[in-house]
Design an enzyme around this catalytic site. Structure first.
Site, PDB file in Angstrom:
ATOM      1  N   GLY A  84       2.128   1.954  10.781  1.00 10.48           N
ATOM      2  CA  GLY A  84       3.042   3.086  10.626  1.00 10.48           C
ATOM      3  C   GLY A  84       3.735   3.483  11.917  1.00 10.48           C
ATOM      4  O   GLY A  84       4.349   4.543  11.995  1.00 10.48           O
ATOM      5  N   SER A  99       3.234  -2.526  10.321  1.00 12.22           N
ATOM      6  CA  SER A  99       4.691  -2.487  10.508  1.00 12.22           C
ATOM      7  C   SER A  99       5.376  -3.809  10.157  1.00 12.22           C
ATOM      8  O   SER A  99       6.286  -4.244  10.865  1.00 12.22           O
ATOM      9  CB  SER A  99       5.025  -2.059  11.942  1.00 12.22           C
ATOM     10  OG  SER A  99       4.557  -0.746  12.188  1.00 12.22           O
ATOM     11  N   ASN A 107       0.866  -1.177   0.000  1.00 10.06           N
ATOM     12  CA  ASN A 107       0.000   0.000   0.000  1.00 10.06           C
ATOM     13  C   ASN A 107       0.905   1.229   0.000  1.00 10.06           C
ATOM     14  O   ASN A 107       1.488   1.570   1.016  1.00 10.06           O
ATOM     15  CB  ASN A 107      -0.885  -0.027   1.261  1.00 10.06           C
ATOM     16  CG  ASN A 107      -1.733   1.225   1.404  1.00 10.06           C
ATOM     17  OD1 ASN A 107      -1.791   2.056   0.496  1.00 10.06           O
ATOM     18  ND2 ASN A 107      -2.391   1.373   2.547  1.00 10.06           N
ATOM     19  N   TRP A 108       1.017   1.855  -1.169  1.00 17.76           N
ATOM     20  CA  TRP A 108       1.944   2.985  -1.308  1.00 17.76           C
ATOM     21  C   TRP A 108       1.359   4.276  -0.733  1.00 17.76           C
ATOM     22  O   TRP A 108       2.038   5.298  -0.700  1.00 17.76           O
ATOM     23  CB  TRP A 108       2.326   3.176  -2.778  1.00 17.76           C
ATOM     24  CG  TRP A 108       3.128   2.042  -3.356  1.00 17.76           C
ATOM     25  CD1 TRP A 108       3.571   0.927  -2.694  1.00 17.76           C
ATOM     26  CD2 TRP A 108       3.602   1.919  -4.712  1.00 17.76           C
ATOM     27  NE1 TRP A 108       4.287   0.120  -3.550  1.00 17.76           N
ATOM     28  CE2 TRP A 108       4.320   0.699  -4.786  1.00 17.76           C
ATOM     29  CE3 TRP A 108       3.490   2.705  -5.854  1.00 17.76           C
ATOM     30  CZ2 TRP A 108       4.922   0.257  -5.979  1.00 17.76           C
ATOM     31  CZ3 TRP A 108       4.081   2.270  -7.040  1.00 17.76           C
ATOM     32  CH2 TRP A 108       4.798   1.059  -7.095  1.00 17.76           C
ATOM     33  N   LYS A 109       0.097   4.243  -0.365  1.00 19.43           N
ATOM     34  CA  LYS A 109      -0.581   5.411   0.225  1.00 19.43           C
ATOM     35  C   LYS A 109      -0.365   6.656  -0.651  1.00 19.43           C
ATOM     36  O   LYS A 109      -0.264   6.549  -1.861  1.00 19.43           O
ATOM     37  CB  LYS A 109      -0.117   5.616   1.663  1.00 19.43           C
ATOM     38  CG  LYS A 109      -0.237   4.344   2.509  1.00 19.43           C
ATOM     39  CD  LYS A 109      -0.091   4.595   3.964  1.00 19.43           C
ATOM     40  CE  LYS A 109      -0.164   3.270   4.715  1.00 19.43           C
ATOM     41  NZ  LYS A 109      -0.189   3.426   6.156  1.00 19.43           N
ATOM     42  N   HIS A 139      -9.615   0.881   4.677  1.00 14.27           N
ATOM     43  CA  HIS A 139      -8.358   1.067   5.424  1.00 14.27           C
ATOM     44  C   HIS A 139      -8.632   1.996   6.601  1.00 14.27           C
ATOM     45  O   HIS A 139      -9.449   2.916   6.495  1.00 14.27           O
ATOM     46  CB  HIS A 139      -7.288   1.660   4.494  1.00 14.27           C
ATOM     47  CG  HIS A 139      -5.922   1.648   5.118  1.00 14.27           C
ATOM     48  ND1 HIS A 139      -5.543   2.584   6.047  1.00 14.27           N
ATOM     49  CD2 HIS A 139      -4.877   0.806   4.969  1.00 14.27           C
ATOM     50  CE1 HIS A 139      -4.297   2.314   6.430  1.00 14.27           C
ATOM     51  NE2 HIS A 139      -3.875   1.245   5.789  1.00 14.27           N
ATOM     52  N   GLU A 183      -7.096   4.397   7.739  1.00 13.68           N
ATOM     53  CA  GLU A 183      -6.896   5.827   7.455  1.00 13.68           C
ATOM     54  C   GLU A 183      -8.111   6.414   6.737  1.00 13.68           C
ATOM     55  O   GLU A 183      -8.430   7.592   6.899  1.00 13.68           O
ATOM     56  CB  GLU A 183      -5.596   6.016   6.650  1.00 13.68           C
ATOM     57  CG  GLU A 183      -4.379   5.790   7.541  1.00 13.68           C
ATOM     58  CD  GLU A 183      -3.118   5.347   6.819  1.00 13.68           C
ATOM     59  OE1 GLU A 183      -3.061   5.403   5.576  1.00 13.68           O
ATOM     60  OE2 GLU A 183      -2.181   4.923   7.528  1.00 13.68           O
ATOM     61  N   GLY A 196       2.710  -1.320   4.347  1.00 16.50           N
ATOM     62  CA  GLY A 196       2.695   0.116   4.062  1.00 16.50           C
ATOM     63  C   GLY A 196       4.110   0.620   3.835  1.00 16.50           C
ATOM     64  O   GLY A 196       4.673   0.489   2.745  1.00 16.50           O
ATOM     65  N   GLY A 197       4.703   1.184   4.885  1.00 18.64           N
ATOM     66  CA  GLY A 197       6.009   1.848   4.779  1.00 18.64           C
ATOM     67  C   GLY A 197       7.064   1.045   4.036  1.00 18.64           C
ATOM     68  O   GLY A 197       7.755   1.573   3.155  1.00 18.64           O
ATOM     69  N   GLU A 251      -5.526  -5.388  10.462  1.00 18.63           N
ATOM     70  CA  GLU A 251      -4.537  -4.342  10.695  1.00 18.63           C
ATOM     71  C   GLU A 251      -4.851  -3.617  12.002  1.00 18.63           C
ATOM     72  O   GLU A 251      -5.659  -2.669  12.004  1.00 18.63           O
ATOM     73  CB  GLU A 251      -4.560  -3.332   9.548  1.00 18.63           C
ATOM     74  CG  GLU A 251      -4.236  -3.919   8.192  1.00 18.63           C
ATOM     75  CD  GLU A 251      -3.613  -2.888   7.271  1.00 18.63           C
ATOM     76  OE1 GLU A 251      -2.534  -3.142   6.764  1.00 18.63           O
ATOM     77  OE2 GLU A 251      -4.207  -1.811   7.101  1.00 18.63           O
TER      78      GLU A 251
HETATM   79  C1  PEP Z   1      -0.956  -0.061   6.169  1.00 19.77           C
HETATM   80  O1  PEP Z   1      -1.182   1.130   6.249  1.00 19.77           O
HETATM   81  O2  PEP Z   1      -1.736  -0.790   5.552  1.00 19.77           O
HETATM   82  C2  PEP Z   1       0.225  -0.566   6.847  1.00 19.77           C
HETATM   83  C3  PEP Z   1       0.232  -1.833   7.174  1.00 19.77           C
HETATM   84  O3  PEP Z   1       1.235   0.321   7.084  1.00 19.77           O
HETATM   85  P1  PEP Z   1       2.655   0.020   7.768  1.00 19.77           P
HETATM   86  O4  PEP Z   1       3.207  -1.245   7.132  1.00 19.77           O
HETATM   87  O5  PEP Z   1       3.503   1.210   7.446  1.00 19.77           O
HETATM   88  O6  PEP Z   1       2.409  -0.157   9.223  1.00 19.77           O
END
Ligand code: PEP
Length: 245
Positions: free
Chosen positions: A166, A205, A8-10, A93, A95, A226-227, A160
């Site tokens: 994040g 994470s 997920n490049w957001k 998600h 967010e 994500g990150g 999640e």
């Molecule tokens: C996400 O936002 O879906 C996510 C899992 O982010 P991160 O890996 O950065 O925690």
């Protein structure tokens, strides 16, 4: 079934960066025993689809509207994502639920719109830190599943926990095992036999260092990243930790 590793490049990457990242993922994808998916901002879906042509890496969006078209300024319809070559879409998600007030009911309608457009939805569920501290995590996730998934449901779930997204804090393998076991039971309770085949991803994470442990947990059918998905080497290292389930 192969595990699914989804990035997920957001709201990251300008166009050239997205294309370069996609190419780097594709270049390292040979021999990886997982299904790979990247989800750039909708603006870059077409360019990323083009960059990944001929590779095994799929492309998805990060959200879609519940209507197939109409007067919804700034929104993106599921058929538009499909038209650009996306095959998947992340929905609900945290967010989006937090920043855009998305409710379970809205997510459910978006899932229906996505499926109608031929997209495979990845529906995110997860509790806040406060809910976990209060011992409500399974109740919350159970309600999110019943509210966000239409029956029948042809898609993927991503567990999640919000406190792990994040933050660099990852749920322990025991936490993940307990929640994924609960989600499976809940899916079977709510969907019958169909509930046994729904893939459940973990997200929060995920990094190359913790991926082997997390991806080995029973009922973990992959990861939503994500990150770490913004770095091709890290994303590929996570994918190399995947196994068949
Ligand atoms: C996400 O936002 O879906 C996510 C899992 O982010 P991160 O890996 O950065 O925690």
């Amino acid at each position: 079934m192969r595990q699914l590793i989804a990035g997920n490049w957001k709201m990251n990457c300008l166009g050239a960066d997205a294309v370069a990242l996609a190419r780097a993922v594709a270049a390292g994808a040979a021999g990886i025993q997982a299904d790979l998916l990247v989800c750039p901002t909708a603006l870059h879906v077409a360019a990323v689809v083009q960059a990944l042509k001929g590779s095994a890496v799929a492309v998805g969006g990060q959200d879609c509207h519940m209507a197939p078209k109409g007067a919804h300024t700034g929104d993106i319809a599921a058929p538009m994502l499909a038209d650009l070559g996306a095959g998947w879409v992340i929905l609900g998600h945290s967010e989006r639920r937090q920043n855009h007030g998305e409710t379970d009911e809205m997510v459910r309608e978006k899932v229906l719109a996505a499926v109608a457009a031929g997209l495979t939805p990845i529906v995110c569920v997860g509790e806040t830190e406060e809910q976990r501290v209060g011992g409500q995590e399974t109740e919350v996730v159970g309600w999110q599943i019943s509210g966000s998934l239409p029956k029948p449901f042809s898609g993927v779930i991503a567990y999640e926990p919000l406190w792990a997204i994040g933050t660099g804090r990852t749920a322990t393998e025991q936490d993940v095992a307990a929640m994924h076991g609960f989600i499976r039971e809940e899916l079977v309770r709510q969907f019958g036999e169909e509930g046994r085949g729904i893939r459940i991803l973990y997200g929060g994470s995920v990094r190359p260092a913790n991926a082997p442990g997390l991806l080995a947990v029973p009922e973990v059918a992959g990861a939503l990243v994500g990150g770490a998905s913004l770095d091709a080497a890290d994303f590929l290292a996570i994918a190399r930790a995947a196994r068949s389930v």
